[in-house]
Scaffold this active site. Structure first.
Site, PDB file in Angstrom:
ATOM      1  N   SER A 131     -31.827 -86.863  14.559  1.00 13.18           N
ATOM      2  CA  SER A 131     -30.414 -86.491  14.474  1.00 13.18           C
ATOM      3  C   SER A 131     -29.759 -86.450  15.841  1.00 13.18           C
ATOM      4  O   SER A 131     -28.540 -86.358  15.930  1.00 13.18           O
ATOM      5  CB  SER A 131     -30.283 -85.092  13.864  1.00 13.18           C
ATOM      6  N   GLU A 164     -26.328 -94.648  10.819  1.00 13.79           N
ATOM      7  CA  GLU A 164     -26.021 -94.967  12.216  1.00 13.79           C
ATOM      8  C   GLU A 164     -27.196 -95.741  12.809  1.00 13.79           C
ATOM      9  O   GLU A 164     -28.354 -95.332  12.631  1.00 13.79           O
ATOM     10  CB  GLU A 164     -25.831 -93.690  13.036  1.00 13.79           C
ATOM     11  N   ASN A 202     -23.183 -86.461  14.402  1.00 11.28           N
ATOM     12  CA  ASN A 202     -23.587 -85.087  14.745  1.00 11.28           C
ATOM     13  C   ASN A 202     -22.908 -84.558  16.004  1.00 11.28           C
ATOM     14  O   ASN A 202     -22.798 -83.343  16.187  1.00 11.28           O
ATOM     15  CB  ASN A 202     -25.109 -84.999  14.865  1.00 11.28           C
TER      16      ASN A 202
HETATM   17  C1  LIG Z   1     -27.806 -83.620  10.150  1.00 11.87           C
HETATM   18  C2  LIG Z   1     -27.732 -85.075  10.298  1.00 11.87           C
HETATM   19  O1  LIG Z   1     -28.472 -85.619  11.130  1.00 11.87           O
HETATM   20  C3  LIG Z   1     -26.760 -85.939   9.613  1.00 11.87           C
HETATM   21  C4  LIG Z   1     -26.318 -85.528   8.254  1.00 11.87           C
HETATM   22  O2  LIG Z   1     -26.855 -85.940   7.271  1.00 11.87           O
HETATM   23  S1  LIG Z   1     -25.069 -84.425   8.213  1.00 11.87           S
HETATM   24  C5  LIG Z   1     -24.826 -84.130   6.491  1.00 11.87           C
HETATM   25  C6  LIG Z   1     -24.015 -85.226   5.854  1.00 11.87           C
HETATM   26  N1  LIG Z   1     -23.842 -84.911   4.454  1.00 11.87           N
HETATM   27  C7  LIG Z   1     -22.776 -84.252   4.014  1.00 11.87           C
HETATM   28  O3  LIG Z   1     -21.861 -83.933   4.757  1.00 11.87           O
HETATM   29  C8  LIG Z   1     -22.812 -83.931   2.555  1.00 11.87           C
HETATM   30  C9  LIG Z   1     -21.611 -83.139   2.135  1.00 11.87           C
HETATM   31  N2  LIG Z   1     -21.694 -82.860   0.688  1.00 11.87           N
HETATM   32  C10 LIG Z   1     -21.392 -83.785  -0.245  1.00 11.87           C
HETATM   33  O4  LIG Z   1     -20.980 -84.900   0.050  1.00 11.87           O
HETATM   34  C11 LIG Z   1     -21.546 -83.352  -1.692  1.00 11.87           C
HETATM   35  O5  LIG Z   1     -21.485 -81.963  -1.751  1.00 11.87           O
HETATM   36  C12 LIG Z   1     -22.873 -83.866  -2.343  1.00 11.87           C
HETATM   37  C13 LIG Z   1     -22.838 -85.388  -2.435  1.00 11.87           C
HETATM   38  C14 LIG Z   1     -24.122 -83.429  -1.587  1.00 11.87           C
HETATM   39  C15 LIG Z   1     -23.009 -83.291  -3.730  1.00 11.87           C
HETATM   40  O6  LIG Z   1     -21.853 -83.629  -4.456  1.00 11.87           O
HETATM   41  P1  LIG Z   1     -21.372 -82.786  -5.725  1.00 11.87           P
HETATM   42  O7  LIG Z   1     -20.257 -83.529  -6.318  1.00 11.87           O
HETATM   43  O8  LIG Z   1     -21.185 -81.376  -5.349  1.00 11.87           O
HETATM   44  O9  LIG Z   1     -22.632 -82.701  -6.591  1.00 11.87           O
HETATM   45  P2  LIG Z   1     -23.118 -83.535  -7.823  1.00 11.87           P
HETATM   46  O10 LIG Z   1     -22.004 -83.985  -8.718  1.00 11.87           O
HETATM   47  O11 LIG Z   1     -24.180 -82.658  -8.386  1.00 11.87           O
HETATM   48  O12 LIG Z   1     -23.788 -84.784  -7.115  1.00 11.87           O
HETATM   49  C16 LIG Z   1     -23.112 -86.006  -6.830  1.00 11.87           C
HETATM   50  C17 LIG Z   1     -24.174 -87.054  -6.772  1.00 11.87           C
HETATM   51  O13 LIG Z   1     -25.089 -86.767  -5.733  1.00 11.87           O
HETATM   52  C18 LIG Z   1     -26.433 -86.697  -6.239  1.00 11.87           C
HETATM   53  N3  LIG Z   1     -27.118 -85.688  -5.438  1.00 11.87           N
HETATM   54  C19 LIG Z   1     -26.664 -84.467  -5.116  1.00 11.87           C
HETATM   55  N4  LIG Z   1     -27.550 -83.839  -4.328  1.00 11.87           N
HETATM   56  C20 LIG Z   1     -28.589 -84.699  -4.147  1.00 11.87           C
HETATM   57  C21 LIG Z   1     -29.805 -84.634  -3.419  1.00 11.87           C
HETATM   58  N5  LIG Z   1     -30.127 -83.563  -2.664  1.00 11.87           N
HETATM   59  N6  LIG Z   1     -30.635 -85.703  -3.452  1.00 11.87           N
HETATM   60  C22 LIG Z   1     -30.318 -86.785  -4.175  1.00 11.87           C
HETATM   61  N7  LIG Z   1     -29.166 -86.927  -4.869  1.00 11.87           N
HETATM   62  C23 LIG Z   1     -28.318 -85.884  -4.853  1.00 11.87           C
HETATM   63  C24 LIG Z   1     -26.267 -86.336  -7.668  1.00 11.87           C
HETATM   64  O14 LIG Z   1     -27.370 -86.752  -8.443  1.00 11.87           O
HETATM   65  C25 LIG Z   1     -25.016 -87.100  -8.041  1.00 11.87           C
HETATM   66  O15 LIG Z   1     -25.364 -88.449  -8.285  1.00 11.87           O
HETATM   67  P3  LIG Z   1     -24.481 -89.414  -9.238  1.00 11.87           P
HETATM   68  O16 LIG Z   1     -23.163 -89.586  -8.550  1.00 11.87           O
HETATM   69  O17 LIG Z   1     -25.295 -90.673  -9.321  1.00 11.87           O
HETATM   70  O18 LIG Z   1     -24.346 -88.707 -10.515  1.00 11.87           O
HETATM   71  N1  LIG Z   2     -31.658 -82.559   7.247  1.00 12.48           N
HETATM   72  C1  LIG Z   2     -30.698 -83.420   7.481  1.00 12.48           C
HETATM   73  O1  LIG Z   2     -29.574 -83.254   6.999  1.00 12.48           O
HETATM   74  C2  LIG Z   2     -30.962 -84.606   8.328  1.00 12.48           C
HETATM   75  C3  LIG Z   2     -32.091 -84.677   9.124  1.00 12.48           C
HETATM   76  N2  LIG Z   2     -32.296 -85.787   9.904  1.00 12.48           N
HETATM   77  C4  LIG Z   2     -33.476 -85.878  10.747  1.00 12.48           C
HETATM   78  O2  LIG Z   2     -34.566 -86.303   9.942  1.00 12.48           O
HETATM   79  C5  LIG Z   2     -35.785 -85.716  10.410  1.00 12.48           C
HETATM   80  C6  LIG Z   2     -36.431 -84.926   9.281  1.00 12.48           C
HETATM   81  O3  LIG Z   2     -35.534 -83.936   8.837  1.00 12.48           O
HETATM   82  P1  LIG Z   2     -35.722 -83.224   7.417  1.00 12.48           P
HETATM   83  O4  LIG Z   2     -36.293 -84.169   6.441  1.00 12.48           O
HETATM   84  O5  LIG Z   2     -34.462 -82.542   7.133  1.00 12.48           O
HETATM   85  O6  LIG Z   2     -36.821 -82.123   7.791  1.00 12.48           O
HETATM   86  P2  LIG Z   2     -37.849 -81.380   6.819  1.00 12.48           P
HETATM   87  O7  LIG Z   2     -38.189 -80.104   7.493  1.00 12.48           O
HETATM   88  O8  LIG Z   2     -37.331 -81.353   5.429  1.00 12.48           O
HETATM   89  O9  LIG Z   2     -39.101 -82.370   6.806  1.00 12.48           O
HETATM   90  C7  LIG Z   2     -39.841 -82.698   7.936  1.00 12.48           C
HETATM   91  C8  LIG Z   2     -41.218 -83.083   7.462  1.00 12.48           C
HETATM   92  O10 LIG Z   2     -41.947 -83.636   8.556  1.00 12.48           O
HETATM   93  C9  LIG Z   2     -43.254 -83.086   8.501  1.00 12.48           C
HETATM   94  N3  LIG Z   2     -43.936 -83.224   9.772  1.00 12.48           N
HETATM   95  C10 LIG Z   2     -43.853 -82.434  10.874  1.00 12.48           C
HETATM   96  N4  LIG Z   2     -44.681 -82.898  11.830  1.00 12.48           N
HETATM   97  C11 LIG Z   2     -45.279 -83.997  11.314  1.00 12.48           C
HETATM   98  C12 LIG Z   2     -46.257 -84.905  11.809  1.00 12.48           C
HETATM   99  N5  LIG Z   2     -46.765 -84.766  13.022  1.00 12.48           N
HETATM  100  N6  LIG Z   2     -46.645 -85.923  11.022  1.00 12.48           N
HETATM  101  C13 LIG Z   2     -46.143 -86.084   9.776  1.00 12.48           C
HETATM  102  N7  LIG Z   2     -45.217 -85.237   9.241  1.00 12.48           N
HETATM  103  C14 LIG Z   2     -44.808 -84.222  10.011  1.00 12.48           C
HETATM  104  C15 LIG Z   2     -43.003 -81.650   8.099  1.00 12.48           C
HETATM  105  O11 LIG Z   2     -44.196 -81.023   7.707  1.00 12.48           O
HETATM  106  P3  LIG Z   2     -44.365 -79.420   7.907  1.00 12.48           P
HETATM  107  O12 LIG Z   2     -43.475 -78.801   6.892  1.00 12.48           O
HETATM  108  O13 LIG Z   2     -45.812 -79.232   7.674  1.00 12.48           O
HETATM  109  O14 LIG Z   2     -43.943 -79.104   9.323  1.00 12.48           O
HETATM  110  C16 LIG Z   2     -42.036 -81.870   6.958  1.00 12.48           C
HETATM  111  O15 LIG Z   2     -42.693 -82.220   5.776  1.00 12.48           O
HETATM  112  C17 LIG Z   2     -35.405 -84.866  11.634  1.00 12.48           C
HETATM  113  O16 LIG Z   2     -35.544 -85.641  12.781  1.00 12.48           O
HETATM  114  C18 LIG Z   2     -33.930 -84.559  11.360  1.00 12.48           C
HETATM  115  O17 LIG Z   2     -33.216 -84.271  12.522  1.00 12.48           O
HETATM  116  C19 LIG Z   2     -31.430 -86.855   9.923  1.00 12.48           C
HETATM  117  C20 LIG Z   2     -30.330 -86.846   9.123  1.00 12.48           C
HETATM  118  C21 LIG Z   2     -29.987 -85.701   8.285  1.00 12.48           C
END
Ligand SMILES: CC(=O)CC(=O)SCCNC(=O)CCNC(=O)[C@H](O)C(C)(C)COP(=O)(O)OP(=O)(O)OC[C@H]1O[C@@H](n2cnc3c(N)ncnc32)[C@H](O)[C@@H]1OP(=O)(O)O
Ligand SMILES: NC(=O)C1=CN([C@@H]2O[C@H](COP(=O)(O)OP(=O)(O)OC[C@H]3O[C@@H](n4cnc5c(N)ncnc54)[C@H](OP(=O)(O)O)[C@@H]3O)[C@@H](O)[C@H]2O)C=CC1
Length: 303
Positions: A131, A164, A202
């Site tokens: 991320s 990305e 992010n």
């Molecule tokens: C941290 C990083 O590195 C980068 C990031 O990812 S930052 C996070 C980016 N993501 C966001 O900002 C998500 C913001 N939230 C949303 O867009 C919406 O709340 C959401 C899509 C998650 C859920 O939408 P919603 O309308 O409240 O829920 P819901 O109607 O139950 O779900 C919509 C769809 O998503 C699917 N879905 C929801 N949560 C899911 C999950 N965790 N896994 C898989 N599918 C999922 C549902 O099955 C549904 O699919 P269909 O359209 O095919 O029916």
């Molecule tokens: N969460 C998000 O919204 C997003 C996350 N990301 C990025 O994706 C990556 C994973 O995030 P996310 O899936 O949320 O994290 P989770 O905590 O859900 O999953 C991480 C997984 O990696 C495992 N793990 C840790 N160390 C090792 C290793 N050495 N070998 C194999 N597996 C290992 C962990 O195991 P254990 O539980 O045993 O530690 C866990 O099962 C991160 O880099 C995150 O920044 C990118 C986009 C969105």
């Protein structure tokens, strides 16, 4: 290890078999969309229970798609059959691309790449789903910085359209072209970001979430007020605290630390309340407690 016959597509290579390291929410989501798009997948995690739980999660998500009519029963079965388990890195040997999606911690990721690379074909591509962490720095812990790239999926992977792509300083054009074609095959849209801390999404999203946590910390509003304000006042699909819990508070904190240290600007200082929640092990939905408590039927705000 037997070498696969490779077909060149334009400047890059065609990706048919994808290895994924980390069976958490992102690794399972990436495995799901790869398999549903006709690619063979090998999923690895250091924890066997996590691997089983990840496979069960993929199965449940595919079943939900069948229920909703967006996938046929046949497609569900074929997708599941395409996902194999890689108990050791040697099982990732036949992969054309390995995507690391383990915990957001630089030391963890560097160790994975060091241990992984000797098992791979010389021309296999290696990617990270990080991320925030520098792609150039992570590439330096592999034996193939020219074949290394950031492929940053968004959560939830089966739903979010964007991926990305981030090139490190040594990433070569064919690697970028192959990654771009791979994302196209998944039916997703890629954007390119330069290799700066936390890239584009992010860099913008996480400071907003951190500010929401400061708003809570300073008593400007409750969890419910802050989330309702941003959902109804700015039309966000989730409130920022709900989204933080969804991403994982450990990941949010790691991203803020990378921004704070990488850009050396106090405006990125992680909120002390975020630090406290992570220290308590309250990491959001994945541990059933964060800004909301998920242990009951409906999430209850914790402040
Ligand atoms: C941290 C990083 O590195 C980068 C990031 O990812 S930052 C996070 C980016 N993501 C966001 O900002 C998500 C913001 N939230 C949303 O867009 C919406 O709340 C959401 C899509 C998650 C859920 O939408 P919603 O309308 O409240 O829920 P819901 O109607 O139950 O779900 C919509 C769809 O998503 C699917 N879905 C929801 N949560 C899911 C999950 N965790 N896994 C898989 N599918 C999922 C549902 O099955 C549904 O699919 P269909 O359209 O095919 O029916
Ligand atoms: N969460 C998000 O919204 C997003 C996350 N990301 C990025 O994706 C990556 C994973 O995030 P996310 O899936 O949320 O994290 P989770 O905590 O859900 O999953 C991480 C997984 O990696 C495992 N793990 C840790 N160390 C090792 C290793 N050495 N070998 C194999 N597996 C290992 C962990 O195991 P254990 O539980 O045993 O530690 C866990 O099962 C991160 O880099 C995150 O920044 C990118 C986009 C969105």
């Amino acid at each position: 290890m037997p070498q696969q016959v490779r077909r060149e597509t334009g400047m890059g290579i065609e990706i048919k078999t994808v290895g994924i390291i980390g069976a958490g929410q992102m690794g399972t989501g990436i495995a799901h969309v790869c398999a549903a798009s006709g690619l063979d997948v090998r999923l690895n995690d250091r924890d066997a229970d996590r691997l089983d739980a990840g496979l069960a999660q993929i199965e449940a998500n595919l079943a939900r798609q069948v229920q909703k009519g967006s996938l046929s029963e046949d497609q569900r079965r074929t997708a599941l059959e395409r996902i194999g388990v890689a108990r050791a890195y040697a099982d990732l040997g036949p992969c054309d691309l390995v995507i690391e999606a383990a915990t957001e911690d630089e030391a963890t990721k560097r160790k994975i790449f060091q241990d992984l690379c000797p098992s791979l074909k010389p021309d296999a591509l290696v990617a990270t789903n990080t991320s925030s962490i520098s792609i150039t720095r992570l590439a330096a812990s592999t034996d193939r910085p020219d074949r290394f790239i950031g492929i940053h999926f968004m959560n939830p992977v089966p739903v979010m359209q964007l991926v990305e792509l981030i090139r490190g300083i040594a990433t070569e054009d064919p690697t970028y072209e192959s990654a771009k074609a791979f994302i196209g095959k998944l039916g997703k849209t890629s954007t390119m970001s330069e290799d700066f801390p936390a890239f584009i999404v992010n860099r913008i999203l996480l400071p907003m979430i951190n500010e929401a946590i400061y708003t809570l910390y300073e008593g400007v509003g409750s969890v419910e007020s802050i989330d309702t304000a941003m959902k109804l006042g700015a039309n966000h699909p989730m409130g920022p605290l709900q989204l933080a819990d969804f991403i994982g508070l450990d990941t949010c904190l790691s991203v803020m630390q990378v921004l704070y240290e990488g850009l050396a600007d106090s405006k990125y200082r992680p909120c002390p309340l975020l630090v406290k929640y992570v220290e308590a092990g309250w990491l959001g939905r994945k541990t059933k407690r964060g800004f909301y408590d998920y242990r009951g039927e409906t999430p209850i705000p914790t402040r």
